[in-house]
Design an enzyme around this catalytic site. Sequence first.
Site, PDB file in Angstrom:
ATOM      1  N   LYS A 224       0.777  -1.277   0.100  1.00 29.34           N
ATOM      2  CA  LYS A 224      -0.150  -0.157   0.088  1.00 29.34           C
ATOM      3  C   LYS A 224       0.983   1.409  -0.007  1.00 29.34           C
ATOM      4  O   LYS A 224       2.017   1.500   0.140  1.00 29.34           O
ATOM      5  CB  LYS A 224      -1.064  -0.037   1.230  1.00 29.34           C
ATOM      6  CG  LYS A 224      -1.958  -0.967   1.015  1.00 29.34           C
ATOM      7  CD  LYS A 224      -3.245  -0.967   1.962  1.00 29.34           C
ATOM      8  CE  LYS A 224      -4.329  -1.870   1.888  1.00 29.34           C
ATOM      9  NZ  LYS A 224      -5.323  -2.074   2.852  1.00 29.34           N
ATOM     10  N   ARG A 258      -3.597 -10.131   4.942  1.00 28.12           N
ATOM     11  CA  ARG A 258      -3.863  -9.969   3.780  1.00 28.12           C
ATOM     12  C   ARG A 258      -2.540  -9.524   2.886  1.00 28.12           C
ATOM     13  O   ARG A 258      -2.321  -8.288   2.856  1.00 28.12           O
ATOM     14  CB  ARG A 258      -5.172  -9.058   3.633  1.00 28.12           C
ATOM     15  CG  ARG A 258      -5.653  -8.983   2.066  1.00 28.12           C
ATOM     16  CD  ARG A 258      -6.981  -8.275   2.113  1.00 28.12           C
ATOM     17  NE  ARG A 258      -7.676  -8.063   1.000  1.00 28.12           N
ATOM     18  CZ  ARG A 258      -7.267  -7.490  -0.089  1.00 28.12           C
ATOM     19  NH1 ARG A 258      -6.073  -6.446  -0.151  1.00 28.12           N
ATOM     20  NH2 ARG A 258      -8.026  -7.521  -1.264  1.00 28.12           N
TER      21      ARG A 258
HETATM   22  C1  9MG Z   1     -10.120  -5.391  -0.081  1.00 26.77           C
HETATM   23  N1  9MG Z   1      -9.126  -4.930   0.756  1.00 26.77           N
HETATM   24  C2  9MG Z   1      -8.239  -3.990   0.263  1.00 26.77           C
HETATM   25  N2  9MG Z   1      -7.609  -3.542   1.614  1.00 26.77           N
HETATM   26  C3  9MG Z   1      -7.877  -4.444   2.434  1.00 26.77           C
HETATM   27  C4  9MG Z   1      -7.662  -4.385   3.830  1.00 26.77           C
HETATM   28  O1  9MG Z   1      -6.568  -3.714   4.371  1.00 26.77           O
HETATM   29  N3  9MG Z   1      -8.387  -5.156   4.596  1.00 26.77           N
HETATM   30  C5  9MG Z   1      -9.385  -5.727   4.048  1.00 26.77           C
HETATM   31  N4  9MG Z   1     -10.146  -6.542   5.084  1.00 26.77           N
HETATM   32  N5  9MG Z   1      -9.748  -5.905   2.856  1.00 26.77           N
HETATM   33  C6  9MG Z   1      -9.065  -5.141   2.034  1.00 26.77           C
END
Ligand code: 9MG
Length: 283
Positions: A224, A258
């Site tokens: 990010k 994630r």
């Molecule tokens: C879809 N998406 C993109 N960034 C995310 C994040 O930080 N957390 C979750 N749960 N979904 C995300």
Amino acid sequence: MNNKIIQCGNKPLSLAVPQVMGILNVTPDSFSDGGKFTNFEHALKQVEQMVTDGASIIDIGGESTRPGAKDVPEQEELDRVVPVIEAISARFDTVISVDTSKAQVMAEAVRAGAGIINDVRALQNEGCLTAAAQTNVPICLMHMQGLPRTMQANPTYNDVTQDIVTFIAERIEVCKKNGIEKERLIVDPGFGFGKTLEQNYRLLNELAQFEALGLPLLVGISRKSMIGNLLNADVEQRLAGSLAAALISAQKGAKIIRVHDVKATVDALKVLAAAEQPELARG
Ligand code: 9MG
């Protein structure tokens, strides 16, 4: 309380150690891998690789949530995600998560085999509480200030961490009132969603405060802008920063991480686990 097993449809998932959620965007415009996996066969190959590399969850999204992203019509999102979920469900023994904020997509995705609903809008869109309540799968409630199109304009908080903990606590109560038991919920502070660089890093520093909610914590920082802007690095140059963020998150209590780079993250988490419990370290 947080080290539990969650039941993702017909698949149990242990959160005794942090689990890696691999990202599969089936969108033409996602910020980090935009467009690469819209081809069906290519998407399945990517899933196979992520499962081999140690992902225990695959998160499938058909609408980009990157800053400035455009809305996708419901039918288009259904057409993007449902066939892919059906195919993954038939071929792989992995937990599938659907990244959506649309009630109809939640319902159809779970019918197709999704075992987690991942909603960056925390079930605030019309019909989502009802749709989620009618499934039996866990739901990730993520915090976002504003909407993707405008969220980075001027995010403002009194106390970023406490404001987000309070928001999520309120959403948990709303869920309970709408027939969604607390035990089905996962919480997520939503890194990058309506937060400045400083707010994102304050949140990361204070992540352990989410333990007060008594629910599994999911964190998504991979590639990010909070990595890119800090390091002045393009998307493809953000692996080291993403791994550092994953390890910090795990040390502060995150149970689901994630990520785009599954193998590197799994390896980094194994090193952390060995350092935390040397008696369990094995070659
Ligand atoms: C879809 N998406 C993109 N960034 C995310 C994040 O930080 N957390 C979750 N749960 N979904 C995300």
